[in-house]
Design an enzyme around this catalytic site. Structure first.
Site, PDB file in Angstrom:
ATOM      1  CE  LYS A  22      -1.499   4.125   2.408  1.00 39.02           C
ATOM      2  NZ  LYS A  22      -1.465   3.089   3.460  1.00 39.02           N
ATOM      3  CB  THR A  23       1.235   1.810   6.840  1.00 39.00           C
ATOM      4  OG1 THR A  23      -0.146   1.973   6.500  1.00 39.00           O
ATOM      5  CG2 THR A  23       1.553   2.556   8.125  1.00 39.00           C
ATOM      6  N   GLY A  24       2.390   0.187   4.593  1.00 35.46           N
ATOM      7  CA  GLY A  24       2.153  -0.861   3.613  1.00 35.46           C
ATOM      8  C   GLY A  24       2.384  -2.215   4.256  1.00 35.46           C
ATOM      9  CB  SER A  30      -0.984   0.002   1.168  1.00 28.20           C
ATOM     10  OG  SER A  30      -2.092  -0.834   0.849  1.00 28.20           O
TER      11      SER A  30
END
Length: 242
Positions: free
Chosen positions: A184-186, A48
């Site tokens: 932003k995380t993923g 993501s």
């Protein structure tokens, strides 16, 4: 490339009991500081974190006219209940809505997506043949070092995309609890649930300078998954950036 190992950050990883890397790119000085330089150069599926370039390409190609255009999630069951409704990119990126971003990718189409990746010089730039899964399952991969270079250029408005698109994407990844932090995380989660990778990427703006960062860790359990943002923030704090 100038790299500086930071013993404090290595100690944080050891104390957290996770295997991974963390790198900060001081864009003005062109110096990289962090933990595990070797791993920082290894490419992994972005998961993501790809919502950032996906948003950029979507805006630049006109697949959406703004981050407030509402996109359909498509109906049916979703991995998370909060994904089960139509929403604009502004909201979808905050809850990391996979169905909405899959719809965006389909609207962009393969030819424009590949061209966008090439212009962004994003990782290995490989899309394979499935337009709405290549950043979740591969073959797209990017290293932590490459993430920081991409994000540093985004932060400075130096990517070859319309200025309005760059500004809009910077706005939607800005963190509500800290206006100087963009992130932003993923979470790469293969079907066999082995070799999972967690990300936290972004940049900090401090005293007129940009410090782009990327963290990735092996996700072996819920504790490792939960460690991503706290570990990244602690590393940034130890460097005096948060």
């Amino acid at each position: 490339m100038v790299w500086r190992d930071d013993a404090r950050i290595t100690e944080m990883f050891d104390q957290a009991g996770v295997t991974g890397t963390f790198v900060v790119h001081d864009v003005a000085a062109n110096v990289y500081t962090g933990h595990d330089r070797q791993r920082a150069a290894v490419r992994y599926v972005p998961a993501s974190t790809y919502k950032i370039p996906n948003s950029l390409i979507g805006l630049a190609t006109g697949a959406v006219s703004s981050v407030d255009d509402v996109l359909p999630y498509g109906g049916g069951p979703t991995y998370l209940p909060q994904w089960a409704r139509d929403m604009p990119l502004r909201e979808a990126i905050r809850v990391s809505n996979v169905p909405v971003y899959k719809e965006l990718a389909r609207r962009i189409g393969m030819a424009r997506m590949r061209e966008g990746l090439r212009r962004l010089d994003y990782g290995n730039m490989e899309t394979g043949s499935v337009i709405d899964a290549f950043w979740l399952d591969g073959p797209l991969k990017i290293s932590a070092l490459e993430q920081t270079r991409f994000l540093g250029r985004l932060a400075q408005g130096k990517l070859p995309f319309p200025k309005a698109a760059l500004a809009a994407v910077r706005e939607i990844v800005r963190q509500e609890d800290n206006p100087n932090l963009y992130a932003k995380t993923g979470w790469y989660m293969p079907d066999d649930r082995n070799n999972q990778i967690g990300w936290w990427v972004g940049w900090v703006e401090k005293e007129g300078n940009v410090y782009a960062f990327a963290l990735n860790v092996d996700i072996t359990d819920e504790a490792a998954a939960a460690s991503r943002v706290p570990l990244g923030k602690a590393a940034l704090q130890s460097l005096g950036l948060l």
